[in-house]
Design a protein around this motif. Structure first.
Motif, PDB file in Angstrom:
ATOM      1  N   GLU A   1     -80.413  71.350  18.113  1.00  0.00           N
ATOM      2  CA  GLU A   1     -81.729  70.996  18.641  1.00  0.00           C
ATOM      3  C   GLU A   1     -82.456  69.975  17.774  1.00  0.00           C
ATOM      4  O   GLU A   1     -83.267  69.198  18.267  1.00  0.00           O
ATOM      5  CB  GLU A   1     -82.598  72.256  18.766  1.00  0.00           C
ATOM      6  CG  GLU A   1     -82.221  73.174  19.902  1.00  0.00           C
ATOM      7  CD  GLU A   1     -82.767  72.713  21.239  1.00  0.00           C
ATOM      8  OE1 GLU A   1     -83.797  72.009  21.256  1.00  0.00           O
ATOM      9  OE2 GLU A   1     -82.153  73.053  22.269  1.00  0.00           O
ATOM     10  N   VAL A   2     -82.187  69.975  16.458  1.00  0.00           N
ATOM     11  CA  VAL A   2     -82.940  69.085  15.563  1.00  0.00           C
ATOM     12  C   VAL A   2     -82.682  67.618  15.880  1.00  0.00           C
ATOM     13  O   VAL A   2     -83.483  66.755  15.502  1.00  0.00           O
ATOM     14  CB  VAL A   2     -82.627  69.369  14.075  1.00  0.00           C
ATOM     15  CG1 VAL A   2     -82.964  70.793  13.705  1.00  0.00           C
ATOM     16  CG2 VAL A   2     -81.170  69.055  13.747  1.00  0.00           C
ATOM     17  N   TRP A   3     -81.578  67.332  16.565  1.00  0.00           N
ATOM     18  CA  TRP A   3     -81.240  65.947  16.889  1.00  0.00           C
ATOM     19  C   TRP A   3     -81.737  65.530  18.269  1.00  0.00           C
ATOM     20  O   TRP A   3     -81.513  64.385  18.683  1.00  0.00           O
ATOM     21  CB  TRP A   3     -79.722  65.751  16.810  1.00  0.00           C
ATOM     22  CG  TRP A   3     -79.155  65.919  15.439  1.00  0.00           C
ATOM     23  CD1 TRP A   3     -78.416  66.979  14.974  1.00  0.00           C
ATOM     24  CD2 TRP A   3     -79.252  65.006  14.336  1.00  0.00           C
ATOM     25  NE1 TRP A   3     -78.057  66.782  13.661  1.00  0.00           N
ATOM     26  CE2 TRP A   3     -78.560  65.570  13.237  1.00  0.00           C
ATOM     27  CE3 TRP A   3     -79.867  63.757  14.178  1.00  0.00           C
ATOM     28  CZ2 TRP A   3     -78.450  64.943  12.007  1.00  0.00           C
ATOM     29  CZ3 TRP A   3     -79.766  63.121  12.943  1.00  0.00           C
ATOM     30  CH2 TRP A   3     -79.076  63.706  11.875  1.00  0.00           C
ATOM     31  N   LYS A   4     -82.422  66.399  18.992  1.00  0.00           N
ATOM     32  CA  LYS A   4     -82.872  66.075  20.343  1.00  0.00           C
ATOM     33  C   LYS A   4     -83.751  64.811  20.412  1.00  0.00           C
ATOM     34  O   LYS A   4     -83.687  64.081  21.406  1.00  0.00           O
ATOM     35  CB  LYS A   4     -83.622  67.264  20.944  1.00  0.00           C
ATOM     36  CG  LYS A   4     -82.742  68.445  21.357  1.00  0.00           C
ATOM     37  CD  LYS A   4     -81.896  68.114  22.574  1.00  0.00           C
ATOM     38  CE  LYS A   4     -81.093  69.306  23.063  1.00  0.00           C
ATOM     39  NZ  LYS A   4     -81.910  70.347  23.712  1.00  0.00           N
ATOM     40  N   PRO A   5     -84.600  64.501  19.412  1.00  0.00           N
ATOM     41  CA  PRO A   5     -85.408  63.281  19.505  1.00  0.00           C
ATOM     42  C   PRO A   5     -84.587  62.002  19.607  1.00  0.00           C
ATOM     43  O   PRO A   5     -85.120  60.955  20.001  1.00  0.00           O
ATOM     44  CB  PRO A   5     -86.236  63.305  18.203  1.00  0.00           C
ATOM     45  CG  PRO A   5     -86.326  64.757  17.842  1.00  0.00           C
ATOM     46  CD  PRO A   5     -85.003  65.324  18.238  1.00  0.00           C
ATOM     47  N   TYR A   6     -83.307  62.069  19.260  1.00  0.00           N
ATOM     48  CA  TYR A   6     -82.469  60.867  19.298  1.00  0.00           C
ATOM     49  C   TYR A   6     -81.872  60.609  20.685  1.00  0.00           C
ATOM     50  O   TYR A   6     -81.337  59.526  20.937  1.00  0.00           O
ATOM     51  CB  TYR A   6     -81.353  60.972  18.251  1.00  0.00           C
ATOM     52  CG  TYR A   6     -81.894  60.871  16.845  1.00  0.00           C
ATOM     53  CD1 TYR A   6     -81.970  59.644  16.200  1.00  0.00           C
ATOM     54  CD2 TYR A   6     -82.377  62.000  16.189  1.00  0.00           C
ATOM     55  CE1 TYR A   6     -82.504  59.541  14.927  1.00  0.00           C
ATOM     56  CE2 TYR A   6     -82.911  61.906  14.920  1.00  0.00           C
ATOM     57  CZ  TYR A   6     -82.978  60.673  14.296  1.00  0.00           C
ATOM     58  OH  TYR A   6     -83.528  60.574  13.027  1.00  0.00           O
ATOM     59  N   ILE A   7     -81.963  61.583  21.570  1.00  0.00           N
ATOM     60  CA  ILE A   7     -81.337  61.440  22.884  1.00  0.00           C
ATOM     61  C   ILE A   7     -81.910  60.256  23.668  1.00  0.00           C
ATOM     62  O   ILE A   7     -81.151  59.402  24.144  1.00  0.00           O
ATOM     63  CB  ILE A   7     -81.449  62.752  23.677  1.00  0.00           C
ATOM     64  CG1 ILE A   7     -80.656  63.864  22.987  1.00  0.00           C
ATOM     65  CG2 ILE A   7     -80.935  62.561  25.112  1.00  0.00           C
ATOM     66  CD1 ILE A   7     -80.925  65.243  23.529  1.00  0.00           C
TER      67      ILE A   7
ATOM     68  N   THR B   1     -88.431  63.036  10.239  1.00  0.00           N
ATOM     69  CA  THR B   1     -89.759  62.434  10.143  1.00  0.00           C
ATOM     70  C   THR B   1     -89.776  60.936  10.405  1.00  0.00           C
ATOM     71  O   THR B   1     -90.834  60.370  10.678  1.00  0.00           O
ATOM     72  CB  THR B   1     -90.368  62.707   8.758  1.00  0.00           C
ATOM     73  OG1 THR B   1     -89.508  62.159   7.745  1.00  0.00           O
ATOM     74  CG2 THR B   1     -90.521  64.205   8.513  1.00  0.00           C
ATOM     75  N   ARG B   2     -88.622  60.290  10.317  1.00  0.00           N
ATOM     76  CA  ARG B   2     -88.556  58.836  10.513  1.00  0.00           C
ATOM     77  C   ARG B   2     -87.502  58.517  11.572  1.00  0.00           C
ATOM     78  O   ARG B   2     -86.554  57.758  11.337  1.00  0.00           O
ATOM     79  CB  ARG B   2     -88.233  58.143   9.180  1.00  0.00           C
ATOM     80  CG  ARG B   2     -89.173  58.511   8.039  1.00  0.00           C
ATOM     81  CD  ARG B   2     -90.568  57.936   8.213  1.00  0.00           C
ATOM     82  NE  ARG B   2     -90.559  56.515   7.997  1.00  0.00           N
ATOM     83  CZ  ARG B   2     -90.627  55.950   6.793  1.00  0.00           C
ATOM     84  NH1 ARG B   2     -90.706  56.690   5.700  1.00  0.00           N
ATOM     85  NH2 ARG B   2     -90.630  54.638   6.679  1.00  0.00           N
ATOM     86  N   VAL B   3     -87.682  59.103  12.744  1.00  0.00           N
ATOM     87  CA  VAL B   3     -86.658  59.055  13.791  1.00  0.00           C
ATOM     88  C   VAL B   3     -86.343  57.619  14.208  1.00  0.00           C
ATOM     89  O   VAL B   3     -85.171  57.228  14.307  1.00  0.00           O
ATOM     90  CB  VAL B   3     -87.086  59.898  15.003  1.00  0.00           C
ATOM     91  CG1 VAL B   3     -86.144  59.666  16.180  1.00  0.00           C
ATOM     92  CG2 VAL B   3     -87.119  61.375  14.634  1.00  0.00           C
ATOM     93  N   ALA B   4     -87.368  56.809  14.474  1.00  0.00           N
ATOM     94  CA  ALA B   4     -87.133  55.450  14.973  1.00  0.00           C
ATOM     95  C   ALA B   4     -86.346  54.622  13.957  1.00  0.00           C
ATOM     96  O   ALA B   4     -85.387  53.920  14.318  1.00  0.00           O
ATOM     97  CB  ALA B   4     -88.460  54.775  15.300  1.00  0.00           C
ATOM     98  N   LEU B   5     -86.736  54.704  12.692  1.00  0.00           N
ATOM     99  CA  LEU B   5     -86.037  53.953  11.656  1.00  0.00           C
ATOM    100  C   LEU B   5     -84.616  54.457  11.472  1.00  0.00           C
ATOM    101  O   LEU B   5     -83.660  53.669  11.380  1.00  0.00           O
ATOM    102  CB  LEU B   5     -86.812  54.046  10.336  1.00  0.00           C
ATOM    103  CG  LEU B   5     -86.172  53.382   9.116  1.00  0.00           C
ATOM    104  CD1 LEU B   5     -85.894  51.908   9.374  1.00  0.00           C
ATOM    105  CD2 LEU B   5     -87.057  53.549   7.886  1.00  0.00           C
ATOM    106  N   PHE B   6     -84.462  55.775  11.439  1.00  0.00           N
ATOM    107  CA  PHE B   6     -83.134  56.370  11.284  1.00  0.00           C
ATOM    108  C   PHE B   6     -82.232  55.946  12.445  1.00  0.00           C
ATOM    109  O   PHE B   6     -81.072  55.573  12.243  1.00  0.00           O
ATOM    110  CB  PHE B   6     -83.267  57.891  11.226  1.00  0.00           C
ATOM    111  CG  PHE B   6     -82.041  58.616  10.749  1.00  0.00           C
ATOM    112  CD1 PHE B   6     -81.906  59.011   9.435  1.00  0.00           C
ATOM    113  CD2 PHE B   6     -81.004  58.917  11.639  1.00  0.00           C
ATOM    114  CE1 PHE B   6     -80.772  59.700   9.002  1.00  0.00           C
ATOM    115  CE2 PHE B   6     -79.874  59.593  11.220  1.00  0.00           C
ATOM    116  CZ  PHE B   6     -79.756  59.989   9.894  1.00  0.00           C
ATOM    117  N   ALA B   7     -82.774  55.976  13.662  1.00  0.00           N
ATOM    118  CA  ALA B   7     -81.990  55.593  14.837  1.00  0.00           C
ATOM    119  C   ALA B   7     -81.578  54.128  14.772  1.00  0.00           C
ATOM    120  O   ALA B   7     -80.450  53.770  15.147  1.00  0.00           O
ATOM    121  CB  ALA B   7     -82.783  55.860  16.109  1.00  0.00           C
TER     122      ALA B   7
END
Length: 265
Positions: A44-50, A249-255
């Motif tokens: 679930e922790v990776w759901k923001p990347y979908i 915390t830095r989803v956009a940058l990490f993605a």
């Protein structure tokens, strides 16, 4: 190899691999990336990347042994066992050298697979991994909840990390106190982790991206530099003003870092 997939009423499925039923969810199409969560986490922790990545990539989010909805009939958990599970999972899904993206324990797992099952994967993205242990690491665990292998101070955990405990109670529901069973099982690996040797790391043959927060409170950025210098075909990205939880915390940058790396493979 035939696939034994057990359908569920959940959004995902169970795949039988290495003798256990592993729960996973899959999204998108294209190059396959398996996202590996940290200790006491779930897919679930990776759901923001979908919504960011699934248009171009096939994202697979499994729960590790004992975590979330994945069973653990053996009653113990260690890193090599998790790597064996993942290698069997890749085979069961008939995946062609997927890329692994793992954070914290998930990164440890990715490294172990790259070392012990080098032909299973085509690339590696890791961060916050424990390839060496400092006193700060043990002090942090003790302050939060850990007194020793199999010795958990649950009262201290609920007092010092109430938000994490509340999350664990929500996502680890196989039994009323499953989160307590799981944190006890995980404590052995946390106290005595199966660390890769420098020689092991030098043998990793797949392209590797290392991502690290410059303010990681458990693992100093110097660990990332050391890892980068040991893995032959590696890149290093240090995220400014970011702690151990940079992947959350830095989803956009990490993605963006993930997309850039995948496009180079």
């Amino acid at each position: 190899m035939s696939k034994e997939v057990i359908e569920t009423t959940q959004p995902g499925k169970f795949m039988n691999a290495n003798g256990i039923n592993i729960y996973y969810e899959a999204f998108g199409s294209g190059q396959t990336v398996i996202f590996l969560h940290g200790s006491m986490g779930t897919g679930e922790v990776w759901k923001p990347y979908i919504p960011i990545l699934s248009q171009n990539f096939n994202l697979i989010l499994p729960d590790a042994r004992g975590h979330g909805k994945t069973e653990n009939p053996d009653g113990e958990i260690n890193l090599h066992q998790l790597a064996d599970d993942l290698a069997a999972f890749i085979d069961a899904l008939e995946l062609n050298r997927p890329v692994l993206c793992g954070w914290s324990m998930g990164g440890d797992l990715g490294l172990d697979v790259a070392i012990r099952y080098p032909d299973k994967i085509g690339g590696l993205i890791v961060g916050g991994v424990t390839h060496r242990i400092s006193e700060t690491y043990f002090v942090s665990l003790t302050a939060m909840w850990l007194d020793g292998p199999g010795q958990i101070n649950f009262e201290r955990a609920e007092e010092n990390i109430p938000q994490l405990v509340a999350l664990w109670k929500t996502v680890h529901t196989q039994s009323p106190d499953h989160w307590k069973e799981l944190v006890t099982q995980m404590s052995y690996e946390l106290v005595d982790p199966k660390l890769p040797s420098d020689e092991d790391l030098k043998q990793i043959a797949v392209p590797t991206l290392i991502i690290w927060g410059d303010r990681d409170q458990f693992l100093p950025v110097e660990d990332a530099v050391a890892l980068y210098r040991l893995i032959p075909d590696s890149q290093l990205a240090v995220v400014p003003n970011a702690d151990h939880f940079v992947s959350r915390t830095r989803v956009a940058l990490f993605a963006d870092l993930v997309k850039g790396f995948l496009s180079s493979l």
